[in-house]
Scaffold this active site. Structure first.
Site, short mmCIF file in Angstrom:
data_model
loop_
_atom_site.label_atom_id
_atom_site.label_comp_id
_atom_site.label_asym_id
_atom_site.label_seq_id
_atom_site.Cartn_x
_atom_site.Cartn_y
_atom_site.Cartn_z
N GLY A 1 44.59 24.59 43.12
CA GLY A 1 43.97 25.00 44.37
C GLY A 1 42.77 25.89 44.24
N PRO B 1 36.65 24.66 43.26
CG PRO B 1 34.57 25.71 43.03
CD PRO B 1 35.96 25.69 42.47
N PRO C 1 38.12 37.45 44.17
CG PRO C 1 36.68 39.27 43.93
CD PRO C 1 38.07 38.79 43.57
CG LEU C 2 33.44 36.59 41.96
CD1 LEU C 2 32.75 37.11 40.71
CD2 LEU C 2 32.42 36.22 43.02
CE1 TYR D 1 46.81 42.80 36.40
CE2 TYR D 1 44.96 44.29 36.55
CZ TYR D 1 45.80 43.38 37.14
OH TYR D 1 45.61 43.02 38.45
#
Length: 305
Positions: free
Chosen positions: A233, A236, A215-216, A63
Site C-alpha cells: 500500500g 505510489p 510523511p514521505l 530503534y
C-alpha cells in the site's frame, strides 16, 4: 491545547516545536536494526538538524534497539534548551528483528526507564504509547486503558512531561483523554495515504498536535527507488508521481519538499518528522518550509490520495 505561531506549534505550556522535525528511525542499520552504516555521518545528521532549526526529534529505544537513542545522546548531549525529544513505548524487538507489542504496566515502566538512561535525561519530554491501531503493528493484548493509565502514573511521578498516542483510533483517543491530557497523536499519514484523516479531524477539534509519520511515504518519493520493494500500500502510481512532479517543477522544488509542504498546509495542527541518514536529504527535507503552495496546488494535491 496547540497554538499555531507560524513555523512553530505550541503543543502545551512550555512545549513549542518547529513544525518540521526529524525522525530518527533511519539512523540504525538496515531493518532498523544494529549500528548505522556510517557512525560519523549519523552524528553529523543529528547535529546538522539542530543547526538548521529542528527543535523536535522523534525516536524510540526500539530503534536499533537502543542505537538511535545512543546516537542522539552522543551527538547532542547536553541538549539545547529548546530541543524536544519525543519517544515511543509499548513495543520491543524480538530475536527475529521483528516488532512485538509490550504494553503491560511493568513493561512500560521498564521502557521509560531505559529511554531515560539511554538519552541521559531525568524526565522525558513527550512519550507516545505505540498501539498499532493503524495496521502496521499488532496491537497489545493488554487493555488499552490499562496501558495508558500506567503512563499517566509515570507522568504524575514526574518521569514524563507530556503524553501522546501513536497508531490509535478516534475511540482510543477519547478513552485516553478521560485518563490524562494528550498533547500529540502520531499516526501514519502522507500525500498518498489519508487513512488517518478521521484522527486528524479529531485532533483539530480538540486542539491536539497531529504528527504524521512516514510523511514521505516511507521514502517512496525519492527518484530512482525500486517501487516494487515498497511495503504493501505504500508504492505510489506513475500517475500520482507525475502529478507531484508537475507541482514540484512549478516551484523549483523536489517531490519530497512538495509532499511535506502539502502536509503542513493540510491543517494548522500537523507536524512532520521526515527521517533520513543523509545530510543532503536532511537539508532537502527542511527546505520544504520555503515552498509556498497555492490554493490551486493544494486542491490538485488533495486529489492524489
Amino acid at each position: 491545547m496547540t497554538v499555531y505561531t507560524g513555523k512553530d506549534l505550541r503543543l502545551a505550556d512550555g512545549l513549542t516545536v518547529a513544525r518540521l522535525g526529524y525522525g530518527a528511525m533511519q539512523l540504525p542499520g538496515s531493518g532498523v536494526w544494529g549500528p548505522p552504516a556510517d557512525h560519523a555521518t549519523a552524528l553529523t545528521v543529528l547535529r546538522r538538524a539542530v543547526e538548521l532549526g529542528v527543535t523536535h526529534i522523534d525516536t524510540s529505544d526500539f530503534y536499533g534497539p537502543h542505537v538511535a537513542n545512543d546516537l542522539i545522546r552522543e551527538a547532542l548531549h547536553p541538549y539545547p534548551a529548546d530541543l524536544v525529544i519525543a519517544t515511543k513505548v509499548g513495543v520491543v524487538r524480538d530475536e527475529w528483528h521483528g516488532f512485538e507489542a509490550a504494553a503491560e504496566p511493568a513493561q512500560l515502566r521498564e521502557q521509560v526507564e531505559e529511554n531515560l538512561a539511554r538519552l541521559g535525561k531525568d524526565r522525558l519530554d513527550l512519550v507516545y504509547l505505540r498501539v498499532g491501531g493503524d495496521g502496521l503493528l499488532y496491537p497489545s493484548e493488554t487493555p488499552f486503558t490499562e496501558s495508558f493509565q500506567a503512563l499517566a502514573d509515570l507522568h504524575r511521578r514526574g518521569l514524563i512531561r507530556h503524553l501522546g498516542l501513536s497508531g490509535v483510533t478516534t475511540t482510543q483517543l477519547d478513552e485516553a483523554r478521560q485518563i490524562a491530557p494528550v498533547v500529540a497523536v502520531q499516526n501514519r499519514y502522507h500525500i498518498f495515504d489519508r487513512s488517518g484523516a478521521d484522527v486528524l479531524s479529531a485532533c483539530e477539534a480538540a486542539g491536539i498536535a497531529f504528527v504524521a509519520y512516514f510523511p514521505l511515504a516511507a521514502g517512496m518519493l525519492r527518484p530512482g527507488l525500486d517501487l516494487s520493494q515498497a511495503p504493501p500500500g505504500m508504492a505510489p502510481s506513475s500517475e500520482q508521481l507525475a502529478a507531484l512532479d508537475e507541482t514540484a517543477d512549478r516551484h523549483s522544488a523536489t517531490r519530497a519538499q512538495v509532499a511535506l509542504a502539502w502536509l503542513l498546509a493540510r491543517s494548522p495542527v500537523t507536524l512532520a518528522i521526515p527521517g533520513t541518514s543523509s545530510p543532503a536529504h536532511l537539508e532537502e527535507n527542511l527546505g520544504a518550509a520555503g515552498v509556498g503552495l497555492t490554493d490551486d496546488d493544494i486542491v490538485a494535491l488533495d486529489k492524489l490520495a
